[in-house]
Design a protein around this motif. Structure first.
Motif, short mmCIF file in Angstrom:
data_model
loop_
_atom_site.label_atom_id
_atom_site.label_comp_id
_atom_site.label_asym_id
_atom_site.label_seq_id
_atom_site.Cartn_x
_atom_site.Cartn_y
_atom_site.Cartn_z
N PRO A 104 0.81 -1.22 0.00
CA PRO A 104 0.00 0.00 0.00
C PRO A 104 0.85 1.27 0.00
O PRO A 104 1.93 1.31 0.58
CB PRO A 104 -0.82 -0.11 1.29
CG PRO A 104 -0.10 -1.10 2.14
CD PRO A 104 0.65 -2.01 1.22
N ALA A 105 0.32 2.29 -0.65
CA ALA A 105 1.01 3.59 -0.71
C ALA A 105 1.05 4.22 0.67
O ALA A 105 0.12 4.10 1.46
CB ALA A 105 0.29 4.51 -1.69
N VAL A 106 2.14 4.91 0.95
CA VAL A 106 2.27 5.66 2.20
C VAL A 106 1.49 6.96 2.03
O VAL A 106 1.67 7.67 1.04
CB VAL A 106 3.75 5.95 2.52
CG1 VAL A 106 3.87 6.89 3.71
CG2 VAL A 106 4.50 4.66 2.77
N GLU A 107 0.64 7.28 2.98
CA GLU A 107 -0.14 8.51 2.93
C GLU A 107 0.34 9.54 3.94
O GLU A 107 0.17 10.73 3.74
CB GLU A 107 -1.62 8.20 3.15
CG GLU A 107 -2.19 7.33 2.03
CD GLU A 107 -3.64 6.96 2.24
OE1 GLU A 107 -4.29 7.51 3.16
OE2 GLU A 107 -4.13 6.12 1.48
N ASP A 108 0.93 9.10 5.04
CA ASP A 108 1.40 10.00 6.09
C ASP A 108 2.93 10.03 6.09
O ASP A 108 3.58 9.05 6.46
CB ASP A 108 0.89 9.52 7.45
CG ASP A 108 1.35 10.40 8.61
OD1 ASP A 108 1.95 11.46 8.36
OD2 ASP A 108 1.10 10.00 9.76
N PRO A 109 3.53 11.14 5.67
CA PRO A 109 5.00 11.19 5.60
C PRO A 109 5.69 11.05 6.95
O PRO A 109 6.87 10.72 7.01
CB PRO A 109 5.29 12.55 4.97
CG PRO A 109 4.08 13.37 5.21
CD PRO A 109 2.92 12.41 5.26
N ALA A 110 4.97 11.24 8.04
CA ALA A 110 5.57 11.14 9.38
C ALA A 110 6.13 9.75 9.65
O ALA A 110 7.10 9.61 10.40
CB ALA A 110 4.56 11.52 10.46
N VAL A 111 5.57 8.71 9.02
CA VAL A 111 6.08 7.36 9.26
C VAL A 111 7.47 7.17 8.66
O VAL A 111 8.19 6.23 9.03
CB VAL A 111 5.12 6.26 8.72
CG1 VAL A 111 3.76 6.37 9.38
CG2 VAL A 111 5.00 6.30 7.20
N LEU A 112 7.88 8.09 7.80
CA LEU A 112 9.20 7.99 7.14
C LEU A 112 10.29 8.72 7.91
O LEU A 112 11.47 8.57 7.61
CB LEU A 112 9.10 8.56 5.72
CG LEU A 112 8.00 7.96 4.84
CD1 LEU A 112 7.90 8.72 3.53
CD2 LEU A 112 8.22 6.48 4.60
N ASN A 113 9.90 9.50 8.92
CA ASN A 113 10.87 10.30 9.68
C ASN A 113 12.02 9.51 10.29
O ASN A 113 13.16 10.01 10.28
CB ASN A 113 10.17 11.11 10.77
CG ASN A 113 9.24 12.18 10.23
OD1 ASN A 113 8.34 12.63 10.92
ND2 ASN A 113 9.43 12.60 8.99
N PRO A 114 11.82 8.30 10.83
CA PRO A 114 12.95 7.57 11.40
C PRO A 114 14.08 7.27 10.40
O PRO A 114 15.19 6.96 10.79
CB PRO A 114 12.32 6.27 11.91
CG PRO A 114 10.89 6.59 12.13
CD PRO A 114 10.54 7.60 11.05
#
Length: 148
Positions: A104-114
């Protein structure tokens, strides 16, 4: 083993190598290709520094995909398309690496912060790229990697 058997063995290995190489996909990513450990993230505006050398956060680059994975805190496993043009590296079109559910496509960029990524489409400056070290930066962050 006589010379004829040695010769036949060498020919067999050569034929197998030729057929095996037909299925190998190559890329022209140069030093970017490989398995990178995210060692440090510097926040440029505050002078803050996050030492990640004892964490298991990786970027893996192959062909036309970058896979980011956190094996330390289970922050996720993501796939990005990328464009590497000279002194820039653009990551875009992120997806959760979950083939059983269709990636599934990522919709919330905050999950990529780490992983040092703050947007769904982000371009980094390539400050350094060798066979063993990579340093990427944006206006906000500087990411330092070591190739494993």
């Amino acid at each position: 083993m006589n010379k004829k058997n040695i010769y036949m063995t060498m020919v067999a290995w050569l034929i197998m190598a030729v057929f095996a190489s037909c299925d190998i996909e190559t890329s022209d990513n140069g030093d970017l290709d490989g398995f990178w450990h995210l060692d440090r993230v510097d926040t440029l505006s505050t002078g803050g520094r996050a030492d990640l050398s004892n964490k298991y956060i990786f970027w893996s680059v192959q062909k036309d995909l970058i896979n980011t994975v956190d094996r330390h805190d289970s922050a996720g496993d993501y796939l990005f398309r990328f464009e590497h043009k000279g002194k820039t590296l653009r990551l875009y079109d992120p997806h959760v690496n979950d083939r059983m559910n269709g990636d599934p496509a990522v919709e919330d960029p905050a999950v990529l912060n780490p992983f040092g990524v703050n947007a769904l489409d982000e371009t980094f400056n390539v400050n350094k790229l060798t066979g063993s070290k990579m340093v990427l930066s944006t206006d906000e962050l500087k990411l330092s990697f070591t190739k494993l």
